[in-house]
Scaffold this active site. Structure first.
Site, mmCIF file in Angstrom:
data_model
loop_
_atom_site.group_PDB
_atom_site.id
_atom_site.type_symbol
_atom_site.label_atom_id
_atom_site.label_comp_id
_atom_site.label_asym_id
_atom_site.label_seq_id
_atom_site.Cartn_x
_atom_site.Cartn_y
_atom_site.Cartn_z
ATOM 1 N N LYS A 32 0.825 -1.184 -0.141
ATOM 2 C CA LYS A 32 0.092 0.078 0.073
ATOM 3 C C LYS A 32 0.809 0.722 -0.324
ATOM 4 O O LYS A 32 2.162 1.183 0.249
ATOM 5 C CB LYS A 32 -0.777 -0.193 1.039
ATOM 6 C CG LYS A 32 -0.416 -0.126 2.433
ATOM 7 C CD LYS A 32 -1.127 -0.252 3.970
ATOM 8 C CE LYS A 32 -0.468 0.220 5.618
ATOM 9 N NZ LYS A 32 -1.035 -0.647 6.204
ATOM 10 N N ARG A 130 -10.701 -0.368 14.727
ATOM 11 C CA ARG A 130 -10.417 0.262 13.443
ATOM 12 C C ARG A 130 -11.380 -0.124 12.507
ATOM 13 O O ARG A 130 -12.560 -0.758 13.189
ATOM 14 C CB ARG A 130 -8.981 0.200 13.334
ATOM 15 C CG ARG A 130 -9.037 1.265 11.801
ATOM 16 C CD ARG A 130 -7.388 2.083 12.292
ATOM 17 N NE ARG A 130 -7.252 0.320 11.088
ATOM 18 C CZ ARG A 130 -5.742 -0.081 10.485
ATOM 19 N NH1 ARG A 130 -4.906 1.320 10.342
ATOM 20 N NH2 ARG A 130 -5.548 -1.338 9.868
ATOM 21 N N HIS A 159 -5.970 -8.027 12.595
ATOM 22 C CA HIS A 159 -4.956 -6.536 12.509
ATOM 23 C C HIS A 159 -4.557 -6.271 14.556
ATOM 24 O O HIS A 159 -5.594 -6.199 14.940
ATOM 25 C CB HIS A 159 -5.942 -5.760 12.271
ATOM 26 C CG HIS A 159 -4.086 -4.379 11.506
ATOM 27 N ND1 HIS A 159 -2.671 -5.886 11.268
ATOM 28 C CD2 HIS A 159 -3.999 -3.146 11.864
ATOM 29 C CE1 HIS A 159 -1.765 -4.529 11.162
ATOM 30 N NE2 HIS A 159 -2.739 -2.942 11.273
ATOM 31 N N ARG A 214 1.289 -11.206 6.792
ATOM 32 C CA ARG A 214 1.103 -9.886 6.165
ATOM 33 C C ARG A 214 2.137 -8.719 6.212
ATOM 34 O O ARG A 214 1.500 -7.552 6.389
ATOM 35 C CB ARG A 214 -0.159 -9.289 6.688
ATOM 36 C CG ARG A 214 -1.677 -9.600 5.073
ATOM 37 C CD ARG A 214 -2.758 -8.922 6.211
ATOM 38 N NE ARG A 214 -2.646 -8.634 6.926
ATOM 39 C CZ ARG A 214 -3.530 -8.643 8.399
ATOM 40 N NH1 ARG A 214 -4.256 -9.829 8.620
ATOM 41 N NH2 ARG A 214 -3.346 -7.355 9.625
ATOM 42 N N TYR A 256 15.252 30.185 6.599
ATOM 43 C CA TYR A 256 14.538 30.573 6.722
ATOM 44 C C TYR A 256 14.485 30.863 8.694
ATOM 45 O O TYR A 256 14.481 30.084 9.777
ATOM 46 C CB TYR A 256 13.192 30.370 6.379
ATOM 47 C CG TYR A 256 13.046 30.174 4.981
ATOM 48 C CD1 TYR A 256 12.759 31.241 4.268
ATOM 49 C CD2 TYR A 256 12.820 29.127 4.504
ATOM 50 C CE1 TYR A 256 12.660 31.430 2.801
ATOM 51 C CE2 TYR A 256 12.153 29.059 2.846
ATOM 52 C CZ TYR A 256 11.841 29.962 2.482
ATOM 53 O OH TYR A 256 11.708 30.254 1.207
ATOM 54 N N CYS A 303 13.796 23.821 3.704
ATOM 55 C CA CYS A 303 13.322 24.185 3.038
ATOM 56 C C CYS A 303 12.531 23.353 1.651
ATOM 57 O O CYS A 303 13.026 22.490 2.097
ATOM 58 C CB CYS A 303 14.111 25.590 2.334
ATOM 59 S SG CYS A 303 15.006 26.349 2.469
ATOM 60 N N ASP A 305 12.575 22.944 -1.029
ATOM 61 C CA ASP A 305 13.683 22.370 -2.387
ATOM 62 C C ASP A 305 15.280 22.222 -1.521
ATOM 63 O O ASP A 305 16.000 21.454 -2.998
ATOM 64 C CB ASP A 305 13.394 23.350 -3.512
ATOM 65 C CG ASP A 305 11.856 23.371 -3.841
ATOM 66 O OD1 ASP A 305 11.651 23.368 -3.842
ATOM 67 O OD2 ASP A 305 12.025 24.587 -4.297
HETATM 68 C C1 LIG Z 1 -0.509 -1.801 7.060
HETATM 69 C C2 LIG Z 1 -1.323 -2.432 7.308
HETATM 70 C C3 LIG Z 1 -0.513 -4.332 7.371
HETATM 71 C C4 LIG Z 1 1.465 -4.084 6.984
HETATM 72 O O1 LIG Z 1 2.114 -3.809 8.743
HETATM 73 P P1 LIG Z 1 3.502 -3.908 8.965
HETATM 74 O O2 LIG Z 1 3.596 -3.201 10.436
HETATM 75 O O3 LIG Z 1 4.229 -2.659 7.166
HETATM 76 O O4 LIG Z 1 3.511 -4.907 8.536
HETATM 77 C C5 LIG Z 1 -0.982 -5.288 7.543
HETATM 78 N N1 LIG Z 1 -2.081 -5.299 7.648
HETATM 79 C C6 LIG Z 1 -2.489 -4.389 7.894
HETATM 80 C C7 LIG Z 1 -4.244 -4.824 7.851
HETATM 81 C C8 LIG Z 1 -2.169 -3.207 7.682
HETATM 82 O O5 LIG Z 1 -2.962 -1.751 7.502
#
Ligand SMILES: *Cc1c(COP(=O)(O)O)cnc(C)c1O
Length: 367
Positions: A32, A130, A159, A214, A256, A303, A305
């Site tokens: 992602k 969530r 998760h 994952r 700046y 800054c 750039d």
């Molecule tokens: C982003 C995400 C992951 C990956 O998490 P990491 O900590 O980068 O390994 C896995 N599962 C879900 C649902 C996520 O949103």
């Protein structure tokens, strides 16, 4: 500025992570947010070459982009899919996550009309609070999904909220609740084929692997927690040119707002990289870059750039020299973890923002 992405390191990290799981465990590479700033298509192909089974993204558009880049492997969309994105998800054979029956009912209608079957995964909330259906409602939702035409409940996941914490109580509670749910479904003949839970920091626990894992951040060579031991290879290096070298006199202010004032005369260099490139403004006065293998501190405000660094005594530089903003030069290394800490954030946020403007150069493993 530019980023060098080491695809051999991605492949090595995938193999390392697979080696931490029980044999036969599938790896779903999380790509992602443009693969955490590394470039989704290139990372996806590298992960698949190294043995990943599938990919995961947050948005339908990210999944469509992978399909357009020729990715044929399963692609799981973990985030919210608005109603109007469902036809594209169906057309591109993306696996959507279900958190409620509204989306699944609509998907079922679209799928039936198109004469297709859409694979979906159900997310179950075990304590992250969530996305996901409440764990108490999960068996009922699984039953309802199993009865929907045009939709196949291919997977189920949860998760973790605190898999990186040294105190494992929250993690243990989530794992136990999820394990119990999986056994209950198994007994009733309702267990989906692919059950998964582990993000990168959870990979230390073999018990939590289920059928698939994952990982995201670990693919990119960042240690997911302070108590992580397997070695991972950093994937991204960020480099930029020196744009100018000049003398700062005692009492002169730099950049700046004049937030840095020299107490003595010294040399300074302008680095052609700024917050528009992902070098966060919070690194003002705190970041360090490598020039000819030596650390040089950011002076004053970063800054859009560019920013200015002080040159340590005896170090000369010239316009066109290569400064390492992230990564190694000589014996020194600025890691993503270090730079994130200096910026007051985590490596995830830092990497996601890196190199939105510059080009990415992909280093491919030989052979
Ligand atoms: C982003 C995400 C992951 C990956 O998490 P990491 O900590 O980068 O390994 C896995 N599962 C879900 C649902 C996520 O949103």
């Amino acid at each position: 500025m530019w980023a060098e992405i080491d695809l051999g390191a991605v492949e090595a990290n995938v193999r390392t992570l697979l080696g931490m799981c029980a044999p036969g465990t599938k790896l779903i590479a999380v790509v992602k947010a443009n693969a955490y700033g590394h470039g989704a298509a290139e990372i996806a192909h590298a992960a698949l070459r190294a043995g990943a089974w599938g990919l995961a993204v947050a948005r339908v558009e990210e999944g469509v982009e992978l399909r357009r880049a020729g990715v044929a492997a399963p692609v799981l969309v973990m985030g919210y899919a608005p109603d109007e994105a469902l036809p594209a998800a169906l057309e591109h054979n993306l696996t959507l996550t279900m958190s409620d029956l509204h989306t699944s009912a609509l998907l079922s209608t679209f799928a039936a009309a198109a004469g297709r079957t859409a694979d979906v995964h159900l997310e179950v909330d075990t304590g992250m609070h969530r996305y996901g259906v409440d764990i108490a409602d999960a068996p009922g939702v699984v039953e309802a999904l199993s009865d929907l035409p045009g939709v196949r409940l291919a997977g189920m996941y949860t998760h973790y909220a605190s898999a990186d914490a040294t105190d494992t109580r929250v993690f243990d509670r989530q794992l136990e609740a999820f394990t119990n749910l999986v056994s209950e479904l198994q007994q009733r003949g309702l267990r989906p084929e692919i059950v998964h839970a582990s993000n990168s920091p959870a990979l230390h626990s073999l018990d939590s692997c289920f059928d698939a894992v994952r990982p995201g951040i670990a693919l990119y060579g960042v240690r997911p927690s302070s108590h992580w031991s397997p070695s991972l290879r950093p994937v991204m290096a960020v480099k930029a040119h020196v744009g100018r070298v000049f003398d700062v006199r005692a009492g002169e202010a730099v950049s700046y707002g004049g937030r840095y004032v020299a107490t003595h005369a010294h040399r300074a260099a302008v680095i052609a990289c700024g917050y528009a490139d992902g070098y966060m403004r919070s690194l003002s006065g705190r970041g360090e870059v490598l020039l000819h293998g030596r650390r040089c501190r950011v002076l004053g405000t970063v800054c859009m750039d560019s920013f200015v660094v002080g040159l340590p005594d005896g170090l000369e530089a010239a316009p066109g020299d290569e400064a390492v903003v992230l990564g190694a030069q000589g014996e020194e290394r600025v890691s993503a973890e270090e730079l994130a800490e200096r910026a007051g954030t985590i490596a995830y946020e830092l990497l996601c923002g890196m190199c939105r403007r510059g080009s990415r150069i992909y280093l491919r493993p030989a052979g």
